[in-house]
Design a protein around this motif. Structure first.
Motif, PDB file in Angstrom:
ATOM      1  N   ASP A  14       0.825  -1.203   0.000  1.00 41.59           N
ATOM      2  CA  ASP A  14       0.000   0.000   0.000  1.00 41.59           C
ATOM      3  C   ASP A  14       0.862   1.257   0.000  1.00 41.59           C
ATOM      4  O   ASP A  14       1.993   1.257   0.458  1.00 41.59           O
ATOM      5  CB  ASP A  14      -0.942   0.002   1.203  1.00 41.59           C
ATOM      6  N   THR A  15       0.303   2.312  -0.521  1.00 37.54           N
ATOM      7  CA  THR A  15       0.980   3.602  -0.579  1.00 37.54           C
ATOM      8  C   THR A  15       0.848   4.301   0.770  1.00 37.54           C
ATOM      9  O   THR A  15      -0.265   4.484   1.260  1.00 37.54           O
ATOM     10  CB  THR A  15       0.359   4.478  -1.678  1.00 37.54           C
ATOM     11  N   ARG A  94       8.078  13.588  -0.863  1.00 32.48           N
ATOM     12  CA  ARG A  94       7.184  12.451  -1.033  1.00 32.48           C
ATOM     13  C   ARG A  94       7.912  11.196  -0.551  1.00 32.48           C
ATOM     14  O   ARG A  94       9.139  11.174  -0.452  1.00 32.48           O
ATOM     15  CB  ARG A  94       6.728  12.303  -2.485  1.00 32.48           C
ATOM     16  N   ARG A  96       7.655   6.577  -0.431  1.00 32.70           N
ATOM     17  CA  ARG A  96       7.003   5.339  -0.846  1.00 32.70           C
ATOM     18  C   ARG A  96       7.555   4.202  -0.007  1.00 32.70           C
ATOM     19  O   ARG A  96       8.639   4.291   0.551  1.00 32.70           O
ATOM     20  CB  ARG A  96       7.149   5.073  -2.339  1.00 32.70           C
ATOM     21  N   SER A 105       5.713   0.407  -3.293  1.00 34.00           N
ATOM     22  CA  SER A 105       4.419   1.072  -3.480  1.00 34.00           C
ATOM     23  C   SER A 105       4.554   2.240  -4.449  1.00 34.00           C
ATOM     24  O   SER A 105       5.651   2.624  -4.854  1.00 34.00           O
ATOM     25  CB  SER A 105       3.911   1.597  -2.125  1.00 34.00           C
ATOM     26  N   ASP A 106       3.410   2.840  -4.762  1.00 42.32           N
ATOM     27  CA  ASP A 106       3.411   4.096  -5.509  1.00 42.32           C
ATOM     28  C   ASP A 106       3.929   5.194  -4.587  1.00 42.32           C
ATOM     29  O   ASP A 106       3.940   5.043  -3.360  1.00 42.32           O
ATOM     30  CB  ASP A 106       1.994   4.453  -5.965  1.00 42.32           C
ATOM     31  N   TRP A 107       4.327   6.330  -5.174  1.00 42.58           N
ATOM     32  CA  TRP A 107       4.739   7.484  -4.376  1.00 42.58           C
ATOM     33  C   TRP A 107       3.514   8.069  -3.683  1.00 42.58           C
ATOM     34  O   TRP A 107       2.422   8.108  -4.252  1.00 42.58           O
ATOM     35  CB  TRP A 107       5.375   8.551  -5.256  1.00 42.58           C
ATOM     36  N   SER A 108       3.701   8.549  -2.473  1.00 41.21           N
ATOM     37  CA  SER A 108       2.634   9.245  -1.757  1.00 41.21           C
ATOM     38  C   SER A 108       2.361  10.584  -2.444  1.00 41.21           C
ATOM     39  O   SER A 108       3.162  11.060  -3.249  1.00 41.21           O
ATOM     40  CB  SER A 108       3.066   9.514  -0.308  1.00 41.21           C
TER      41      SER A 108
END
Length: 134
Positions: A14-15, A94, A96, A105-108
């Motif tokens: 999860d992000t 940011r 992750r 995960s994807d970047w926040s």
């Protein structure tokens, strides 16, 4: 006969949600606070840039494997922050989550803050150039 579906939550990365950035001119660290689900990541990767949303002007990047659990809930990491006598400037941050060495995960969503008179740098993960705004 009933069918049981097993979901492997460990495989999900999860992000994280970046909630705050705390800079302190009296220390060499900046604290990034965040929330996340699956709470046993291999590390938290961070990027600090002078622009957004493309993050093409990254001035600091790295991975922290020391993740602090906060008493009020959530987590935090410390990133290197060196004080030098330069003017304040705006930064974008940011993070992750590295769930494993190959599952990231994807970047926040990024947060924006004004850095006090300082420069990012020195230590692990410093970009191959220095950034000292004047």
């Amino acid at each position: 006969m009933a069918t049981i579906t097993v979901i492997n939550l460990a495989a999900t990365c999860d992000t994280p949600v970046l909630t705050s950035i705390t800079t302190n001119a009296n220390t060499e660290l900046t604290v990034l606070q965040f929330t996340m689900q699956n709470t046993s990541p291999a590390g938290i990767e961070y990027q600090v840039a002078t622009e957004s949303p493309s993050f093409t002007s990254v001035i600091l990047t790295g991975v922290s494997t020391t993740i602090n659990t906060l008493a009020e809930g959530g987590y935090s990491i410390d990133i290197p922050f060196n004080i030098t006598p330069y003017q304040a400037f705006t930064i974008f941050v940011r993070i992750r989550k590295k769930c494993t060495d190959t599952n990231v995960s994807d970047w926040s969503a990024y947060l924006v803050t004004n850095s006090p008179s300082a420069s990012w740098g020195s230590g692990v993960g410093v970009a191959p150039y220095s950034y000292n705004p004047v």
